[in-house]
Design a protein around this motif. Structure first.
Motif, PDB file in Angstrom:
ATOM      1  N   LYS A  88     -43.450 -10.219  16.646  1.00 19.34           N
ATOM      2  CA  LYS A  88     -44.689  -9.965  17.380  1.00 19.34           C
ATOM      3  C   LYS A  88     -45.493  -8.828  16.754  1.00 19.34           C
ATOM      4  CE  LYS A  88     -44.212 -12.993  20.728  1.00 19.34           C
ATOM      5  NZ  LYS A  88     -45.168 -14.105  20.923  1.00 19.34           N
ATOM      6  N   ARG A  89     -44.810  -7.991  15.971  1.00 20.21           N
ATOM      7  CA  ARG A  89     -45.501  -6.895  15.292  1.00 20.21           C
ATOM      8  C   ARG A  89     -46.093  -7.396  13.978  1.00 20.21           C
ATOM      9  NH1 ARG A  89     -42.491  -1.161  15.830  1.00 20.21           N
ATOM     10  NH2 ARG A  89     -44.163  -0.780  14.343  1.00 20.21           N
ATOM     11  N   ASN A  90     -47.247  -6.867  13.616  1.00 22.95           N
ATOM     12  CA  ASN A  90     -47.875  -7.294  12.355  1.00 22.95           C
ATOM     13  C   ASN A  90     -47.825  -6.206  11.290  1.00 22.95           C
ATOM     14  OD1 ASN A  90     -49.731  -5.434  13.246  1.00 22.95           O
ATOM     15  ND2 ASN A  90     -51.395  -6.907  13.556  1.00 22.95           N
ATOM     16  N   ASP A  91     -46.993  -5.173  11.516  1.00 27.84           N
ATOM     17  CA  ASP A  91     -46.937  -4.061  10.578  1.00 27.84           C
ATOM     18  C   ASP A  91     -45.535  -3.853  10.010  1.00 27.84           C
ATOM     19  OD1 ASP A  91     -45.678  -3.187  12.855  1.00 27.84           O
ATOM     20  OD2 ASP A  91     -46.784  -1.303  13.036  1.00 27.84           O
ATOM     21  N   THR A  92     -44.698  -4.870  10.079  1.00 31.29           N
ATOM     22  CA  THR A  92     -43.337  -4.742   9.572  1.00 31.29           C
ATOM     23  C   THR A  92     -43.289  -5.032   8.074  1.00 31.29           C
ATOM     24  OG1 THR A  92     -42.846  -7.055  10.062  1.00 31.29           O
ATOM     25  CG2 THR A  92     -42.356  -5.444  11.782  1.00 31.29           C
ATOM     26  N   ALA A  93     -42.313  -4.403   7.410  1.00 29.61           N
ATOM     27  CA  ALA A  93     -42.115  -4.679   5.986  1.00 29.61           C
ATOM     28  C   ALA A  93     -41.215  -5.888   5.773  1.00 29.61           C
ATOM     29  CB  ALA A  93     -41.497  -3.461   5.300  1.00 29.61           C
ATOM     30  N   TYR A  94     -40.353  -6.140   6.757  1.00 29.17           N
ATOM     31  CA  TYR A  94     -39.343  -7.189   6.585  1.00 29.17           C
ATOM     32  C   TYR A  94     -38.728  -7.495   7.935  1.00 29.17           C
ATOM     33  CZ  TYR A  94     -34.751  -9.131   5.071  1.00 29.17           C
ATOM     34  OH  TYR A  94     -33.620  -9.888   4.883  1.00 29.17           O
ATOM     35  N   VAL A  95     -38.543  -8.779   8.226  1.00 28.79           N
ATOM     36  CA  VAL A  95     -37.783  -9.209   9.399  1.00 28.79           C
ATOM     37  C   VAL A  95     -36.794 -10.260   8.920  1.00 28.79           C
ATOM     38  CG1 VAL A  95     -37.822 -10.225  11.702  1.00 28.79           C
ATOM     39  CG2 VAL A  95     -39.751  -8.801  10.937  1.00 28.79           C
TER      40      VAL A  95
ATOM     41  N   GLU B 195     -33.390  -4.683  21.772  1.00 29.19           N
ATOM     42  CA  GLU B 195     -34.718  -5.238  21.480  1.00 29.19           C
ATOM     43  C   GLU B 195     -35.829  -4.243  21.804  1.00 29.19           C
ATOM     44  OE1 GLU B 195     -33.647  -6.747  25.679  1.00 29.19           O
ATOM     45  OE2 GLU B 195     -32.626  -6.236  23.793  1.00 29.19           O
ATOM     46  N   ALA B 196     -35.573  -3.320  22.732  1.00 26.93           N
ATOM     47  CA  ALA B 196     -36.586  -2.318  23.083  1.00 26.93           C
ATOM     48  C   ALA B 196     -36.822  -1.342  21.942  1.00 26.93           C
ATOM     49  CB  ALA B 196     -36.159  -1.557  24.344  1.00 26.93           C
ATOM     50  N   MET B 197     -35.825  -1.166  21.090  1.00 30.57           N
ATOM     51  CA  MET B 197     -35.957  -0.255  19.951  1.00 30.57           C
ATOM     52  C   MET B 197     -37.011  -0.738  18.958  1.00 30.57           C
ATOM     53  SD  MET B 197     -33.726   2.345  19.992  1.00 30.57           S
ATOM     54  CE  MET B 197     -32.304   2.862  20.948  1.00 30.57           C
ATOM     55  N   VAL B 198     -37.225  -2.055  18.919  1.00 25.63           N
ATOM     56  CA  VAL B 198     -38.191  -2.619  17.977  1.00 25.63           C
ATOM     57  C   VAL B 198     -39.595  -2.105  18.273  1.00 25.63           C
ATOM     58  CG1 VAL B 198     -39.242  -4.758  17.143  1.00 25.63           C
ATOM     59  CG2 VAL B 198     -36.790  -4.687  17.649  1.00 25.63           C
ATOM     60  N   ARG B 199     -39.923  -1.991  19.538  1.00 22.27           N
ATOM     61  CA  ARG B 199     -41.292  -1.636  19.924  1.00 22.27           C
ATOM     62  C   ARG B 199     -41.678  -0.235  19.475  1.00 22.27           C
ATOM     63  NH1 ARG B 199     -39.305  -3.304  25.765  1.00 22.27           N
ATOM     64  NH2 ARG B 199     -38.816  -5.500  25.318  1.00 22.27           N
ATOM     65  N   ASP B 200     -40.701   0.666  19.440  1.00 22.01           N
ATOM     66  CA  ASP B 200     -40.999   2.063  19.108  1.00 22.01           C
ATOM     67  C   ASP B 200     -40.753   2.400  17.636  1.00 22.01           C
ATOM     68  OD1 ASP B 200     -41.634   2.564  21.793  1.00 22.01           O
ATOM     69  OD2 ASP B 200     -39.535   2.959  22.280  1.00 22.01           O
ATOM     70  N   ALA B 201     -40.361   1.441  16.843  1.00 25.81           N
ATOM     71  CA  ALA B 201     -40.085   1.693  15.427  1.00 25.81           C
ATOM     72  C   ALA B 201     -41.379   2.020  14.681  1.00 25.81           C
ATOM     73  CB  ALA B 201     -39.420   0.480  14.793  1.00 25.81           C
ATOM     74  N   PRO B 202     -41.306   2.888  13.668  1.00 27.88           N
ATOM     75  CA  PRO B 202     -42.505   3.228  12.902  1.00 27.88           C
ATOM     76  C   PRO B 202     -43.077   2.012  12.163  1.00 27.88           C
ATOM     77  CG  PRO B 202     -40.726   4.790  12.478  1.00 27.88           C
ATOM     78  CD  PRO B 202     -40.122   3.645  13.224  1.00 27.88           C
ATOM     79  N   ALA B 203     -44.360   2.067  11.878  1.00 26.99           N
ATOM     80  CA  ALA B 203     -44.986   1.015  11.063  1.00 26.99           C
ATOM     81  C   ALA B 203     -44.304   0.959   9.708  1.00 26.99           C
ATOM     82  CB  ALA B 203     -46.474   1.306  10.896  1.00 26.99           C
ATOM     83  N   GLY B 204     -44.179  -0.245   9.162  1.00 27.48           N
ATOM     84  CA  GLY B 204     -43.549  -0.397   7.856  1.00 27.48           C
ATOM     85  C   GLY B 204     -42.041  -0.486   7.893  1.00 27.48           C
ATOM     86  N   THR B 205     -41.468  -0.550   9.102  1.00 25.93           N
ATOM     87  CA  THR B 205     -40.011  -0.641   9.233  1.00 25.93           C
ATOM     88  C   THR B 205     -39.522  -2.020   8.791  1.00 25.93           C
ATOM     89  OG1 THR B 205     -39.906   0.960  11.039  1.00 25.93           O
ATOM     90  CG2 THR B 205     -38.104  -0.612  10.895  1.00 25.93           C
ATOM     91  N   ALA B 206     -38.334  -2.043   8.202  1.00 21.75           N
ATOM     92  CA  ALA B 206     -37.646  -3.298   7.893  1.00 21.75           C
ATOM     93  C   ALA B 206     -36.578  -3.527   8.952  1.00 21.75           C
ATOM     94  CB  ALA B 206     -37.008  -3.232   6.513  1.00 21.75           C
ATOM     95  N   PHE B 207     -36.538  -4.740   9.495  1.00 19.48           N
ATOM     96  CA  PHE B 207     -35.579  -5.081  10.541  1.00 19.48           C
ATOM     97  C   PHE B 207     -34.576  -6.105  10.018  1.00 19.48           C
ATOM     98  CE2 PHE B 207     -39.502  -3.876  12.746  1.00 19.48           C
ATOM     99  CZ  PHE B 207     -39.033  -2.936  13.650  1.00 19.48           C
TER     100      PHE B 207
END
Length: 296
Positions: A209-216, A178-190
């Motif tokens: 919690k991030r507002n810059d993701t492409a997909y969750v 879950e810590a990897m999510v915080r450091d992912a680049p903007a626009g990442t798809a999870f």
């Protein structure tokens, strides 16, 4: 991890004489866009300009040039360059209806360096897809997205689950995914599909919690999604608006087939669609340069 840049360098260093085939112009409906590239040697090719008879003609002309410059009525040729202007109609067995101008050049050291530099720039700007979980579906999804123009990363808590992943996919072993999510680049798809539902919940909560993701997206049933919603809103300080961005089950529910490769194919298409939409929305009002790439 074996990148497409490494594949390009390997091709250029081992293929012998090489010609660059580029879509220099298009009119109407065509298989590929302007700027699409492929490399041709006497024995093999790297990339594509769309396949079909158009590509066969371009490969044939490129290989003629690799032997010696050729001349005929349809091609303008000098020592190292040729132009092929092809209508995509019944005469060549393609009914696209458009027209393609193809530029063919012999690759020298300078052009090879330009191709590598462009590929490195393009690769550095690829969007990221984080796949949490390397089980049956995770591995199938890794192979599916490995074919796409993305930087794929598979994240696991189990070392053995990272074995056998595609060469072009990055792998990361961590006790706290879950810590990897915080450091992912903007626009990442999870894409979250671990072996542990509680771990899934932690990862999804971080991503939402991030507002810059492409997909969750989270694998699972309607019951799992409902259970997550209850936990997310009551125990994780989540909001309805954040929860609404969650895609679950991944790949949709229109196809009733739970085999891992089928789920992976549907999810890969869903993820790519979301990333294209996110990129278009992010780039509204500003021009984004498009690097020439070799699409395999």
């Amino acid at each position: 991890m074996n990148s497409k840049v490494q594949s390009l360098k390997a091709f250029l260093s081992t293929a012998g004489r090489v010609a660059l085939v580029e879509v220099a112009g298009t009119k109407g409906s065509t298989p590929r866009e302007k700027g699409a590239l492929m490399l041709v040697s006497q024995a093999t090719i790297l990339g594509t300009i769309g396949g079909g008879q158009l590509e066969y003609m371009a490969i044939d002309k490129a290989r003629q040039m690799l032997v010696s410059p050729s001349r005929d009525a349809r091609i303008e040729v000098d020592e190292v360059c040729a132009t092929l202007d092809v209508p995509l109609g019944p005469e060549i067995g393609q009914c696209c209806g458009g027209r393609v101008e193809v530029l063919i050049r012999l690759v020298d050291a300078g052009l090879a360096a330009e191709l590598v530099a462009a590929a490195e720039t393009e690769e550095a700007h690829l969007p990221y897809v984080y796949i949490f979980g390397g089980g049956h579906v995770g591995q199938a999804l890794a192979f599916a997205v490995a074919l796409l123009p993305v930087h794929a990363v598979v994240i696991e808590t189990r070392a053995e689950a990272l074995e056998g992943m595609p060469e072009t996919v990055e792998t990361r072993l961590t006790p706290m995914p879950e810590a990897m999510v915080r450091d992912a680049p903007a626009g990442t798809a999870f894409a979250i599909l671990t072996h542990d539902h509680a771990l899934d919940f932690l990862i999804v909560a971080e991503a939402l919690k991030r507002n810059d993701t492409a997909y969750v997206g989270m694998i699972g049933s309607k019951t799992k999604k409902a259970t997550f919603k209850n936990w997310f809103l009551k125990s994780a300080d989540g909001r309805e608006a954040e929860f609404a961005r969650l895609v679950s089950p991944i790949g949709g529910d229109a196809v009733k087939d739970k085999r891992p490769p089928v789920i992976a194919a549907l999810a890969a298409a869903e993820i790519m669609t979301a990333m294209v939409i996110h990129s278009a929305a992010s780039n509204v009002g500003r021009q984004v340069p498009r690097d020439k790439v070799l699409a395999g």
